[in-house]
Design an enzyme around this catalytic site. Sequence first.
Site, PDB file in Angstrom:
ATOM      1  N   LYS A   1       4.944  16.870  -4.242  1.00 28.59           N
ATOM      2  CA  LYS A   1       5.390  17.253  -2.856  1.00 28.59           C
ATOM      3  C   LYS A   1       6.465  18.371  -2.942  1.00 28.59           C
ATOM      4  O   LYS A   1       6.232  19.310  -2.190  1.00 28.59           O
ATOM      5  CB  LYS A   1       5.930  16.094  -2.221  1.00 28.59           C
ATOM      6  CG  LYS A   1       4.955  14.848  -2.069  1.00 28.59           C
ATOM      7  CD  LYS A   1       5.657  13.532  -1.561  1.00 28.59           C
ATOM      8  CE  LYS A   1       4.520  12.597  -1.694  1.00 28.59           C
ATOM      9  NZ  LYS A   1       5.120  11.322  -1.436  1.00 28.59           N
TER      10      LYS A   1
ATOM     11  N   GLY B   1       0.747  -1.288   0.122  1.00 32.11           N
ATOM     12  CA  GLY B   1       0.122   0.010   0.077  1.00 32.11           C
ATOM     13  C   GLY B   1       0.780   1.427  -0.010  1.00 32.11           C
ATOM     14  O   GLY B   1       0.342   2.220   0.436  1.00 32.11           O
TER      15      GLY B   1
END
Length: 438
Positions: free
Chosen positions: A205, A187
């Site tokens: 980011k 994940g």
Amino acid sequence: MRKINVGLLGCGTVGTGVAKILIENKDVIRSRVGADLNLKYVADIEMQRDRGIRFDDGVFINDAYKVVDDPDIDIIIEMIGGEGVAKDLILRAIDNGKQVVTANKALLAVHGNAIFKAAMEQGVDLAFEASVGGCMPIIKSLRESLVGNHIKSMAGILNGTCNYILSRSTDDGSSFEAVLAEAQKKGFTEADPTLDIEGVDTAHKLAILTSLAYGMEINFKDIYIEGIANIAPMDIDFAGQFGYKIKLLAISKDVGNAVDARVHPTMIPFDNPLSSVGGVLNAITISGDAIGNMMLYGYGAGMMPTASAVVGDIVDLARNLLTGSSGRVPLLSYQMNNISKIPVIPVDEITTHYYFRFSALDRPGVLSKISGILGDYEISIKSVHQKGRKTKGFVPIVMLTHLAKEAGVKKALSKIFNLDVVSDKPVLIRIEDENQED
Ligand code: HSE
């Protein structure tokens, strides 16, 4: 006891973690906030999947718009991701006067200027700690703890998936595909893992952090991006022989009236603390005029660490609601009227150290042809290493340079590639080495 109603949109990996923390850690959160954070709705179109959580009847629904339009909901948590419906829902929540928490870096990097403007005009807070660096409090650090500094530069490992792949390739020679499949299973990856591998997630980011650090509009489109797909095991091995590790770095520097912001695989010396950050961990070093250097370090991806950052944001917004202090911290760290369009310099204008690997015939005169072209472009060689010897065929020739200009480097490598004694496209990896001055 006062109750703050929370609506969660999207119950995938991180959304599930958020629900778990809000339900399982309800007591400790209540004792810190002085109010109950009540998870009134969880909306997801995938209703049958077992998430290991028992929701009360009527909490789990499939209509996210019902949540953002519910007048009783105080805080919306957007965990859907992507630039589609998530954008629409966030704007609608803002329009409805809700406080918003999101981890959606792709959305903020591309549409953040408009979204933050809408939130400010509406007088609501929008918190996004989990959009960068998982559990590391980098947004809070830039927006609150470090506001007394001029930020000079930042360098970060901001993608857990890439760091996991590079670390495993370095440590045990695991294959790229096998480690990527593992990262997906755990994940860590984006829904589309090419965003991780090609460096786009890191650049999303970096665009957010660069805006917060220097008071500029979010500018994702001008960030230079290079991913990790072309890093060969041979280069990882050579890097180690020179005392370097290869990391996918997000680099951001204040260069006067512009910023240098780029994402690419980078060789860093073993004594740079970022070189020992392995696996899915993220880290960032920040340099400021008052603090000198500081570093944050923590899990950059995965269900619970990322959910921890989201819950931290929910609590911040709940406290603001309880004290009537929404808008206390400017969303992008600077007051809106002090945010300007600072340009990002093109990568061709940077000057740095380089690692080159050429695949060349092992014949007299080959090296002088290559070094002659480098000399023509004022690229000064620090060291040359020929690895192995083949009487017929090509051998790797590795060079490290002194400081050189990217524009010249690109032109020189293209000329070298055209030599009939050179086979493959030359490999270029930038080096960030503070121990090397020139
Ligand atoms: N796919 C991202 C990563 C998740 O690997 O870092 C966290 O943003």
